[in-house]
Design an enzyme around this catalytic site. Structure first.
Site, PDB file in Angstrom:
ATOM      1  N   ARG A  15       0.696  -0.636  13.030  1.00 42.84           N
ATOM      2  CA  ARG A  15       0.194  -1.981  13.308  1.00 42.84           C
ATOM      3  C   ARG A  15      -0.986  -1.858  14.252  1.00 42.84           C
ATOM      4  NH1 ARG A  15       3.137  -7.116  15.071  1.00 42.84           N
ATOM      5  NH2 ARG A  15       0.967  -7.757  14.770  1.00 42.84           N
ATOM      6  N   ARG A  37       0.831  -1.207   0.000  1.00 41.73           N
ATOM      7  CA  ARG A  37       0.000   0.000   0.000  1.00 41.73           C
ATOM      8  C   ARG A  37       0.867   1.259   0.000  1.00 41.73           C
ATOM      9  NH1 ARG A  37      -3.203  -2.742   4.462  1.00 41.73           N
ATOM     10  NH2 ARG A  37      -4.825  -3.927   3.364  1.00 41.73           N
TER      11      ARG A  37
END
Length: 320
Positions: A146, A129
């Site tokens: 995360r 991404r």
């Protein structure tokens, strides 16, 4: 005679539990067998390190260990987390119908990517991404993150928000019932998904033939074919989930990507798009191939070969 419930191993995250419960309910509905969930802690759940550093299979290994030890009867994985090599003692008994595999943007003030001003802070955990966002040339500040879906969205919409937007897999957001917070579902021409994104893998011991047959009731052949093509591409490129590799396969009629199988015109075909992007987003190779569902793996291998012939191996080695 009372039949012992089947033990389904799952990670303990909200998303994993939701996915596993859905599979359990569908199996019970299709076969009448009761299923109980068994939570398994994986190294990926206890580490805060980036997934790229933890390695392929970090969310899978503990579940597979429990399977091989006989502690559970089967497991549900996010298919994209699985290593591309087959396990000699385990079988993917079913690939249920896939959720929407596209990526999604959750941004402040209902913004789309095009609406975000230069300098906006975008969070995402995937190298794929990040590379594709960089390639758009929007002057965004990209922040590796995360955490579970709720945690990531809270960094945009929560009381202590520190990001302007996050990019996540739409499938996970949908499974948690939070699609109302998506401000843009990203077209694959803009952001090509990860191989097998949105798909689940139902795995058991290959020697448990009765269970393999039982779980097959959940298999969705079009999804299995599409995922097989995407993962064959990934395996042939010898890239792990952290590499800037993207792939998206669709079943179409007559080999045209704009035609859906339900249109009823022509033979059903697989249209596979693949891309390798340099991590800095400066260079990208994007190619496609079409073939029959029966040749799904060969389509993936052939497209990977095309990408390599076009110089994909040099892009995969690029650094910032």
């Amino acid at each position: 005679m009372t039949v012992t419930p089947l033990r389904l191993g799952t990670r303990g995250s909200k998303l994993a539990l939701t996915q596993s419960q859905t599979v359990a309910d569908e199996l019970t509905a299709a076969t009448g067998r009761a299923v109980e969930l068994v939570r398994i802690v994986t190294p990926g759940d206890t580490s805060s390190a980036p997934v790229a550093q933890l390695g392929v299979g970090v969310f899978v290994s503990a579940l597979r260990d429990a399977l091989l030890a006989g502690e559970i009867d089967f497991a549900v994985h996010s298919y994209k987390d699985l290593p591309t090599s087959e396990h000699p003692l385990l079988a993917i008994a079913a690939v249920p119908r896939r959720e929407d595999p596209r990526d999604a943007l959750v941004a402040r003030d209902g913004r789309t990517l095009a609406d975000l001003p230069p300098g906006s802070r975008i969070g995402t955990g995937a190298v794929r991404r990040i590379a594709q966002l960089r390639s758009l040339g929007l002057e965004l500040q990209l922040t590796p993150i995360r955490g579970n879906i709720d945690t990531r969205i809270a960094r945009v919409l929560g009381p202590e928000a520190d990001l302007d937007a996050v990019v996540l897999a739409r499938a996970g957001i949908a499974r948690l019932g939070r699609t109302a917070e998506i401000t843009q579902t990203l077209d694959p021409m803009l952001m090509l998904p990860a191989p097998a994104q949105g798909a689940l893998a139902v795995e058991c011991r290959s020697g448990d033939t009765d269970l393999v047959e039982l779980l097959a009731a959940l298999d969705h052949a079009p999804t299995r074919a599409a995922v097989l093509a995407e993962r064959a591409l990934l395996a042939t490129l010898e890239a792990g989930c952290a590499a800037p590799v993207a792939a998206y396969a669709r079943l179409v009629r007559g080999g045209h990507a704009g035609s859906a199988p339900e249109d009823g015109h022509g033979e059903e075909m697989i249209h596979l798009r693949g891309a390798v992007i340099s991590p800095d987003g400066v260079r990208a190779i994007r190619l496609s191939r079409t073939g029959t569902p029966a040749g799904a793996a060969e389509i993936g291998k052939a497209l990977a070969a095309d990408l390599l012939d076009a110089g994909a191996d040099t892009l995969m080695g690029s650094t910032e």
